[in-house]
Design an enzyme around this catalytic site. Structure first.
Site, PDB file in Angstrom:
ATOM      1  N   GLY A 108      61.820   1.936 -30.342  1.00 18.20           N
ATOM      2  CA  GLY A 108      61.275   0.804 -31.088  1.00 18.20           C
ATOM      3  C   GLY A 108      61.674  -0.553 -30.556  1.00 18.20           C
ATOM      4  CB  CYS A 847     100.180   3.010 -24.764  1.00 15.17           C
ATOM      5  SG  CYS A 847     101.089   1.543 -24.237  1.00 15.17           S
TER       6      CYS A 847
END
Ligand code: PEP
Ligand code: MG
Length: 890
Positions: A108, A847
């Site tokens: 769309g 991390c």
């Protein structure tokens, strides 16, 4: 040899050039049309203009090349010869559709024009050749409306209004009541609208029409909605879209014609059943636009739903049988679930599109696991198939089956999952309310591509109209948002911002809950339960774990988070941010006393009281993580996060310390920093106030020894020093930790293993990694700070402007979400290399938030890190992404 700009398909076309089946060149739709045509499926002939031409056109200031014009003319001749009709022929015209088709589907988001080639003359020819004047005039008015909207930029509302008035004048309710003359009269109306709006008549030259449509499709690549969609889905702006021009076939040629969309398996559940919708006597956009409610494909689905209108299997049995044969062929060929568009023209089936179908995470898992059992794919392919980020959908709560439900209505279960929140009635409101932290449910009559930002901001989507393949449903499934569509009992009054669901009156802001798996809409907030990671999920994770090399750890600071992360498969802690333990209300006062103390003695008094609390924290965590490595980072507090601000905080502190409020305020003033992120934080605090790190090291060692004594199994503590820039900082602090370790071991009469290492989160640390590795047994890349310091962009302020950077293509994605591999990545690579040169067995991990991002994880695999660490909910995502990364590298 110059590369082709246009490829023809269908008829006797030669489909052997591999570029034609390459999505990067021909777009997904073009590549698949060529593929279908080459395996002998019924595809209307046509041609594809490459994505490369779109990119060139946009670069050249919206101009077509001469090459392109010549190639399109030749391709058109192929289509004319195959169909046996001529474009623009007044007696028997060829009509074409013009559609976009990017490398990946963007439902769309870009433009389509159907029935192109009609004008005042050819419409007469179509009426004669089809023997159906009503059909011809209906097609012409549809074309004028669509072309005017997409190419000429005229508000389509004007045409809809004219149609409504025409029907009212006649006393008609449905479009189907309009006769040929009525459509013809409407065409005259439409032509007047165009002339009024445009100052010139609707283009009669069919070639002008064609080039206008091609231009509009190219331009739609850079439309606002396409840009938003690209940003949300990480699609680069320089891909461009292909254009597919294809002979029209008509689903609106009477009762033996139809059009539909279908999936070879159920895209919501993954069940092995044909799934889809169709409409008799209709064109494609009628199905997806959600204007008429489509009917079921199979008899079984119709009966399950208790619906009356005949299924395609019952109404058009021959075409249905042919369709089922095509479904099976396509699955065997592509070895994946396909999403198909088809048209039946006077009983004959035509395939308009096939592509790998969008699916929910649950369906993706089920199909991947089922297809391995069916022998269609192997385990490696199954692992490759599932989008790690999609797992997020399954890692979130579902409705508690025991909770009471006040069901207001039941619509179609368009996208599964539970969602609760406040009703909002438009996309902008959804975005605004969500922006201030509210959970909202977007309720619309139907959604359009302009609503995409609101759908993204909402927890869930409820629409009154539209089927399972409506825009709302497709987009919601792609985004992983729960969605209930086609809930006919919902009526919305935009003016008063109220709505009615069945007999219940509600207003914007009232709470509702959706169950996208059953289609239920409930009043209020219904409680939820945590997800289970069994079944297909568990199976796929076992396969992923066999294939991955990197370990996956978690970033966690509480025993509960650690437990959850272990359930999700975490193999250790990659980052325990100890300052988070200090935020707790009961501790913040002690921390403030420590920070504001005038001297070491004052700090030690506060630290003494913090020690037992820290020890208890670590003991609880280590009990959960026994036997696993646990990286504990010593305090790294940007001071402004801890300094008191409110008068009552100062009053409390004065009570606790016996110092005056004025004195404390002056001290806080002295500690104020202009750039706290670059200030007295990280190891700088440990260097200036060693007693803080001493206390923390003591708490860690005492806790490990206690857990070892009570359970017999200790975790492996990896004590991590933050924000190190120089080897000397690490050397000083490592000596301090070793000293504390020896003291504790002597006191308790036992020893435990431990490591001391550092974060690499400053460019200097990365550059000097060879030196620093002499002092540290491991590196953990703190890519949040490393990104901040390498780019010189404050991580706390970036959100205000980074989205513009992404929109303008300066960064492909937010570098705080997905690692800037090109830039920051170089520092990671270089530090890993230099670290290993000094210490070949150095442990390397990441991390920062990037440890849970699949693209960044792929980079970590490439660099050869030992592990990635992510927040608990991201652990399964990281496990799958690590497996995919290993497969890619292999
Ligand atoms: C980092 O900087 O990447 C990191 C993990 O540390 P923090 O986010 O706590 O600064
Ligand atoms: Mg950091």
């Amino acid at each position: 040899m110059t590369l082709k700009t246009v490829y023809v398909f269908g008829g006797n076309a030669d489909h052997s050039d591999p570029r034609q089946k390459d999505k990067t060149v021909a777009g997904g739709k073009g590549a698949n049309l060529a593929e279908m045509a080459s395996i002998g499926l019924p595809v209307p002939p046509g041609f594809t203009i490459t994505t490369e031409e779109c990119v060139r056109y946009l670069q050249d200031g919206a101009d077509f090349s001469d090459d392109l014009r010549t190639a399109v003319a030749a391709a058109l001749t192929h289509v004319e010869a195959t169909v046996g009709k001529r474009f623009g022929d007044a007696a028997d015209p060829l009509l074409v559709s013009v559609r976009s088709g990017a490398r990946v589907s963007m439902p769309g988001m870009m433009d389509t024009v159907l029935n192109l080639g009609l004008n005042d003359a050819t419409v007469q020819g179509l009426a004669t050749s089809s023997g159906d004047a009503r059909f011809a005039w209906d097609s012409y008015r549809r074309f004028i409306q669509m072309y005017s909207d997409v190419v000429l930029g005229i508000d389509h509302g004007l045409f809809e209004e004219a149609l409504e008035i025409a029907k009212e004048d006649k006393g008609f309710y449905n479009d189907t009541e309009m006769a040929a003359e009525d459509w013809q009269a409407l065409v005259a109306e439409y032509n007047t609208i165009v002339a009024d709006e445009l100052g010139r008549p609707f283009p009669q030259d069919v070639h002008e029409q064609l080039w206008g449509a091609i231009r509009a499709v190219f331009d739609s690549w850079d439309s606002d909605r396409a840009k938003v969609y690209r940003r949300l889905n990480d699609i680069p702006g320089d891909w461009g879209t292909a254009v597919n021009v294809q002979a029209m076939v008509f689903g609106n040629m009477g009762e033996t014609s139809a059009t539909g969309v279908a999936f070879t398996r159920d895209p919501a559940t993954g069940n092995r059943a044909y799934y889809g919708e169709y409409l008799i006597n209709a064109q494609g956009e009628d199905v997806v636009a959600g204007i008429r409610t489509p009917q079921y494909l199979t008899k079984a689905a119709r009966e399950t739903a208790g619906a009356k209108p005949l299924s395609m299997e019952e109404a058009l049995p021959d075409a249905y049988a042919e369709l089922a044969r095509v479904f099976d062929l396509l699955e065997l060929h592509y070895k994946d679930m396909q999403d198909i568009e088809f048209t039946v023209e006077r009983g004959k089936l035509w395939m308009l599109q096939t592509r790998s179908g969008k699916r929910t995470a649950k369906a993706a898992l089920k199909m991947a696991v089922d297809m391995v059992a069916e022998g269609l794919i192997d385990e490696r392919e199954a692992v490759r198939r599932v989008d790690p980020m999609a797992l997020d959908q399954l890692l979130h709560p579902t409705l508690d089956p025991k909770a009471e439900r006040n069901v207001l209505t039941t619509g179609l279960p368009a996208s599964p999952g539970a969602a609760a929140g406040k009703i909002v009635l438009d996309a902008d409101t959804a975005e605004q309310w969500a922006g201030r932290g509210e959970k909202v449910i977007l309720v619309r009559v139907e959604t359009s591509p302009e609503d995409i930002h609101g759908m993204h901001a909402a927890q869930g989507i409820l629409t009154a109209r539209g089927g399972m393949t409506s825009h709302a449903a497709v987009v919601a499934r792609g985004m992983g948002r729960p969605c209930v569509s086609g809930a006919g009992a919902v009526s919305i009054d935009r003016a008063t911002r109220k709505l009615r669901i069945g007999s219940t009156e509600l207003k914007e802001g009232d709470a509702i809950t959706l169950d996208g798996a059953t289609g239920q809409v409930m009043l209020g907030i219904v409680p939820t339960v945590e997800p289970e990671l069994a079944g297909d999920f568990g199976t796929l994770m076992v396969w992923a774990d066999k294939l991955r090399r990197m370990k996956v750890r978690t970033n966690a600071e509480t025993p509960d988070d650690c437990r959850m992360a272990r359930q999700f498969g975490a193999e250790g802690i990659g980052l325990c941010r100890t300052e988070h333990m200090f935020f707790e209300a009961s501790r913040i006062s002690l921390v403030r006393q420590m920070i504001l103390a005038d001297d070491e003695a004052g700090r030690r008094r506060a630290l003494e009281q913090l020690l037992p609390e820290q020890r208890a924290d670590f003991t609880a965590i280590f009990e959960v993580m026994a036997g696993l490595p646990c990286t504990i980072r010593l305090l790294d507090p940007p001071l402004h996060e801890f300094l008191p601000h409110a008068d009552e905080d100062f009053a409390d502190l004065a009570d606790a310390t016996g110092l005056g409020v004025d004195h404390l305020k002056r001290r806080a003033g002295e500690l104020h920093e202009f750039n706290p992120m670059l200030g007295h934080r990280g190891c700088r605090l440990g260097i200036t106030y060693p007693e803080i790190y001493e206390m923390q090291a003591r708490a860690i060692f005492e806790a490990v020894c206690a857990v070892k004594a009570s359970s017999g199994e200790a975790p492996l503590p990896e004590i991590m020093i933050p924000l190190v820039a120089t080897k000397r900082e690490l050397a000083i602090l490592r000596a301090l930790i070793d000293r504390v370790a020896e003291a504790v071991f002597a006191e308790v009469g036992t020893r435990v293993e431990y490591l001391v290492g550092t974060m690499i989160e400053l460019p200097r640390a990365a550059l000097m990694a060879g030196d620093i590795a002499e002092e540290g047994a491991f590196f953990s890349f703190g890519t949040n700070d490393l990104t901040q310091t390498t780019l010189g962009v404050s991580r706390d302020d970036a959100a205000r402007f980074l989205s513009v950077y992404v929109d303008k293509g300066i960064f492909p994605r937010d570098p705080f979400v997905s690692l800037d591999i090109e830039g920051v990545g170089q520092l990671v690579e270089l530090a890993a290399e230099r670290g290993r040169a000094t210490r070949p067995d150095i442990k390397l991990g990441i991390c920062g938030e990037h440890g849970g991002d699949p693209a960044s994880i792929a980079f970590c695999e490439k660099v050869g890190l030992d592990y990635v660490s992510a927040s608990p909910y991201r652990v399964p995502i990281a496990r799958l992404a690590a497996a995919q990364a290993a497969l890619k590298k292999a």
